[in-house]
Write an enzyme that holds these catalytic residues in place. Structure first.
Site, PDB file in Angstrom:
ATOM      1  N   LYS A 118      14.668   5.992   4.070  1.00 22.43           N
ATOM      2  CA  LYS A 118      15.441   4.815   3.660  1.00 22.43           C
ATOM      3  C   LYS A 118      16.676   4.641   4.524  1.00 22.43           C
ATOM      4  CE  LYS A 118      13.656   5.078  -1.004  1.00 22.43           C
ATOM      5  NZ  LYS A 118      13.782   5.819  -2.261  1.00 22.43           N
ATOM      6  N   ASP A 147      12.324  11.355   1.876  1.00 18.52           N
ATOM      7  CA  ASP A 147      12.338   9.982   1.356  1.00 18.52           C
ATOM      8  C   ASP A 147      13.703   9.326   1.622  1.00 18.52           C
ATOM      9  OD1 ASP A 147      11.295   7.775  -0.439  1.00 18.52           O
ATOM     10  OD2 ASP A 147      13.039   8.416  -1.600  1.00 18.52           O
ATOM     11  N   LYS A 149       7.748   1.835   2.970  1.00 22.05           N
ATOM     12  CA  LYS A 149       8.708   2.361   3.960  1.00 22.05           C
ATOM     13  C   LYS A 149       8.042   2.801   5.258  1.00 22.05           C
ATOM     14  CE  LYS A 149      10.197   5.452   1.002  1.00 22.05           C
ATOM     15  NZ  LYS A 149       9.774   4.944  -0.295  1.00 22.05           N
ATOM     16  N   GLY A 160      10.456   2.087  -9.953  1.00 18.64           N
ATOM     17  CA  GLY A 160       9.873   1.482 -11.160  1.00 18.64           C
ATOM     18  C   GLY A 160       9.043   0.279 -10.768  1.00 18.64           C
ATOM     19  N   GLU A 183      13.143  -5.828   1.306  1.00 19.79           N
ATOM     20  CA  GLU A 183      14.192  -5.391   0.371  1.00 19.79           C
ATOM     21  C   GLU A 183      13.721  -4.236  -0.523  1.00 19.79           C
ATOM     22  OE1 GLU A 183      17.629  -6.900  -0.177  1.00 19.79           O
ATOM     23  OE2 GLU A 183      17.524  -4.830  -0.838  1.00 19.79           O
ATOM     24  N   VAL A 239      14.133  -0.061   0.185  1.00 15.03           N
ATOM     25  CA  VAL A 239      15.323   0.770  -0.005  1.00 15.03           C
ATOM     26  C   VAL A 239      15.972   0.459  -1.352  1.00 15.03           C
ATOM     27  CG1 VAL A 239      17.583   1.443   0.894  1.00 15.03           C
ATOM     28  CG2 VAL A 239      15.759   0.784   2.464  1.00 15.03           C
ATOM     29  N   GLU A 289       6.845  13.848  -8.375  1.00 16.69           N
ATOM     30  CA  GLU A 289       5.418  13.936  -8.054  1.00 16.69           C
ATOM     31  C   GLU A 289       4.953  15.389  -8.203  1.00 16.69           C
ATOM     32  OE1 GLU A 289       3.621  11.356  -6.389  1.00 16.69           O
ATOM     33  OE2 GLU A 289       5.256   9.927  -6.127  1.00 16.69           O
ATOM     34  N   THR A 322       0.852  -1.193   0.000  1.00 12.51           N
ATOM     35  CA  THR A 322       0.000   0.000   0.000  1.00 12.51           C
ATOM     36  C   THR A 322       0.894   1.253   0.000  1.00 12.51           C
ATOM     37  OG1 THR A 322      -0.150   0.106   2.407  1.00 12.51           O
ATOM     38  CG2 THR A 322      -1.797  -1.243   1.280  1.00 12.51           C
TER      39      THR A 322
END
Lengths: 165, 327
Positions: free
Chosen positions: B217, B213, B117, B310, B141, B144, B202, B88
Site C-alpha cells: 500500500k 501488505d 494491489k 470489509g 481508491e 489503499v 488469514e 480478483t
C-alpha cells in the site's frame, strides 16, 4: 552545539546588529534574542541574552570576532545534550553485552544513554528495554540512533523507534 | 448509460453488486445509469448486453458457481462496455491475473477501476502510461485503506499541495493484533489464533504480520500521491512477529503504544516497521482501523481515519471511483 551568551551592549543604535553579525558570519543559527532595555545596568548598558546553534569548531571564531568588536561578554553557557529520543529494544539485550551496547553510544562524545528500563522474563526469552538517548543536536541524535540500529542488527536486537511527529 | 463488466466475483465483487443494487435510486437521481453487461470470475461468467440483475448474480453465487464456459477473453472480444471493474485476488509478486485483465481492458479503450494491489505494486508506471496512451481513466481508491478515501483526498481536496510525508496504519490485522496484545498483555501467538478465529487474520498471516501488505500500500501511495517511482523492493520492512508481551508492557507503562507504521517521505525513503507511539498521538489506534497522517506544504497536517477492509467498505471505494469516472 547550543550556546547562550549573556552580553551587555551600549544603548545606542546599531549595537545589537554588531553582536549578531559575528554569529551569522560563522554559520550560527540564532534561536532567541532577549534585549532587556528595561533592565539597563548602573553603567547604562543593556543586557542581551542570545541563544544560537553553531558547529563546535566555528564557535571560537565567533568569540574572537565579538572580542575584536569590544563586546562585553558576561557569561558563556553551553547546553550540551539537547535532543532526546526513546527507543524500545527487544532481544537478548543482557546476554549480548548490554554494557558494550551502551558504550557504543556513550563513546561517541556527542550522545549518551540517559535512561534505561529493563524487563527480563524467563531465561532464554528475549528481554525488553526502553532506552532514552540524548545528544548534542538533531543530527547527532540521528547518528547515535543509526549506531544503535547497527549494533541491534549485529546482536539480533529489534530496535523500535518513535514516530516522527 | 454506462456499461460495466465486473471481473472477479468474490467477497469484494459481491459487495459491489450488493451496493450497486441498493443505491440504484440514488444513482438515478444523480443522472447516472449503470448497466452490468458482464460478470466473470475464475469459475465462469454471465454475459448479457441488455443488462444483468446484480441480485440474480448474488443468488447464483449463494448457491454455487457462475455458469462455466465464459472466460475473460470472451468478454474482451465480444462484449461492448465502457467501464471494467477488476476485483480478483491480489498477487503481490506477479500481479496476475489482475495485471493482464487490467492491461487488456485499458488497451481495449475502457476506463478501469480496481481494488487489487498486485498489479499496481508490480507495474504502477506501466499501467499509468498505458492508461494515458489510450485516453482512459484508471482508478484504484479501494487498494489503499479500504473505505478511507486517502487517494481522492490528496488528488481532489488537497489539490495543489505538495505531500511532504505520509505515515499511517494500513493493515487492520496487524493493528488488531498489536492493540489486543497491549490491552490483554497476551502473547503474539495467542492473539493471532484469536484473530484467525474471528476471521480478522488469514490462515497464513505472513502477508499481514510481516508488513508486506502495508509495504504494498505504501508503494501505491508513494507512486500515486507523492510521485515517487518505487517498487516493493525499495521498502525497508520489519514485521510485528518479534514483539513480546514484556516489550508491550514496558512501552505501555511509559505511555507508549506499539503499532505497525508505514511511512514515506519526500526523499523517497519507504519504511514499514513497528513504532513507539505516544498514547495520545492520533496514530495510537485500537482495533482494525486504518489511518494516515499526511504532511503537506500548504495545508499542514491532515489526519484521516477509516475502515481499512470489509466487503461493503471496499465496495464503497469502488462505487466512489465509478461515480467520479462517470460525472
Amino acid at each position: 552545539m547550543r550556546i547562550t551568551l549573556d552580553l551587555e551592549i551600549k544603548d545606542v543604535p546599531g549595537e545589537l546588529i554588531k553582536v549578531l553579525h559575528p554569529i551569522s558570519d560563522h554559520g550560527g543559527n540564532i534561536i532567541s534574542i532577549v534585549h532587556n532595555r528595561d533592565k539597563s545596568t548602573p553603567r547604562g548598558r543593556v543586557p542581551v541574552k542570545i541563544t544560537f546553534e553553531i558547529d563546535r569548531k566555528l564557535f571560537e571564531g565567533v568569540m574572537r570576532d565579538l572580542k575584536d568588536r569590544e563586546i562585553d561578554i558576561i557569561r558563556v553557557g553551553e547546553q550540551r545534550l539537547l535532543e532526546k529520543k526513546t527507543v524500545l529494544l527487544i532481544g537478548h539485550i543482557v546476554h549480548t553485552d548490554l554494557t558494550d551496547t551502551i558504550d557504543r553510544i556513550d563513546s561517541t562524545g556527542f550522545a549518551e544513554v540517559v535512561d534505561l528500563q529493563l524487563t527480563m522474563p524467563d531465561l532464554n526469552y528475549p528481554s525488553a528495554a526502553l532506552v532514552t538517548v540524548s545528544a548534542t543536536g538533531k543530527k547527532e541524535l540521528g547518528k547515535a540512533l543509526e549506531i544503535l540500529k547497527d549494533v541491534g542488527k549485529k546482536k539480533k536486537i529489534l530496535v523500535i523507534e518513535p514516530v516522527e511527529t | 448509460m454506462q456499461r460495466i463488466v465486473l471481473v472477479g466475483c468474490g467477497v469484494v465483487g459481491q459487495g459491489f453488486l450488493e451496493i450497486i443494487s441498493r443505491k440504484r435510486n440514488i444513482l438515478k437521481r444523480m443522472g447516472l445509469d449503470f448497466r452490468i453487461v458482464g460478470v466473470i470470475d475464475s469459475s465462469g461468467g454471465v454475459i448479457d448486453e441488455n443488462g444483468i440483475d446484480p441480485l440474480k448474480i448474488l443468488e447464483i453465487k449463494k448457491r454455487g458457481n457462475l455458469p462455466e464456459g465464459i472466460r475473460f477473453e470472451d468478454v474482451i472480444n465480444s462484449v461492448d462496455f465502457d467501464i471494467g471493474i477488476e476485483v480478483t485476488p491480489t498477487n503481490p509478486d506477479t500481479g496476475e491475473p489482475g495485471l493482464s485483465y487490467i492491461k487488456a481492458m485499458i488497451e481495449r479503450g475502457v476506463d478501469v477501476i480496481t481494488s487489487n494491489k498486485g498489479p499496481l505494486i508490480v507495474a504502477y508506471k506501466d499501467l499509468m502510461r498505458l492508461a494515458s496512451k489510450n485516453g482512459v481513466q484508471f482508478k484504484f481508491e479501494a487498494t489503499v485503506g479500504g473505505a478511507m478515501p486517502v487517494i481522492s483526498l490528496v488528488e481532489r481536496s488537497l489539490a495543489g499541495n505538495q505531500i511532504l510525508s505520509i505515515e499511517g496504519i494500513f493493515n487492520g490485522t496487524s493493528n488488531y493484533i498489536l492493540s489486543r496484545m497491549e490491552k490483554e498483555l497476551l502473547p503474539y501467538s495467542q492473539v493471532l489464533l484469536e484473530a484467525q478465529e474471528l476471521g480478522i487474520a488469514e490462515k497464513d498471516p505472513t502477508f499481514d504480520v510481516e508488513g508486506i501488505d502495508t509495504a504494498g500500500k505504501l508503494v501505491i501511495l508513494a507512486n500515486a500521491i507523492m510521485g515517487i517511482d518505487a517498487g516493493i523492493k525499495d521498502v525497508e520492512i520489519t514485521g510485528i512477529t518479534g514483539i513480546t508481551t514484556e516489550a508491550m508492557d514496558l512501552a505501555q507503562r511509559n505511555g507508549y503504544a506499539i503499532r505497525l507504521i508505514g511511512e514515506a517521505n519526500r526523499e523517497g525513503q519507504l519504511k514499514v516497521s513497528p513504532k513507539l507511539i505516544p498514547r495520545f498521538h492520533p496514530l495510537a489506534l485500537d482495533g482494525t482501523l486504518n489511518a494516515a497522517l499526511i504532511q503537506t506544504d500548504l495545508a499542514g497536517e491532515v489526519f484521516i481515519i477509516g475502515r481499512g477492509a470489509g466487503k461493503i467498505e471496499t465496495a464503497s471505494a469502488i462505487l466512489s471511483d465509478l461515480i467520479s469516472i462517470s460525472t
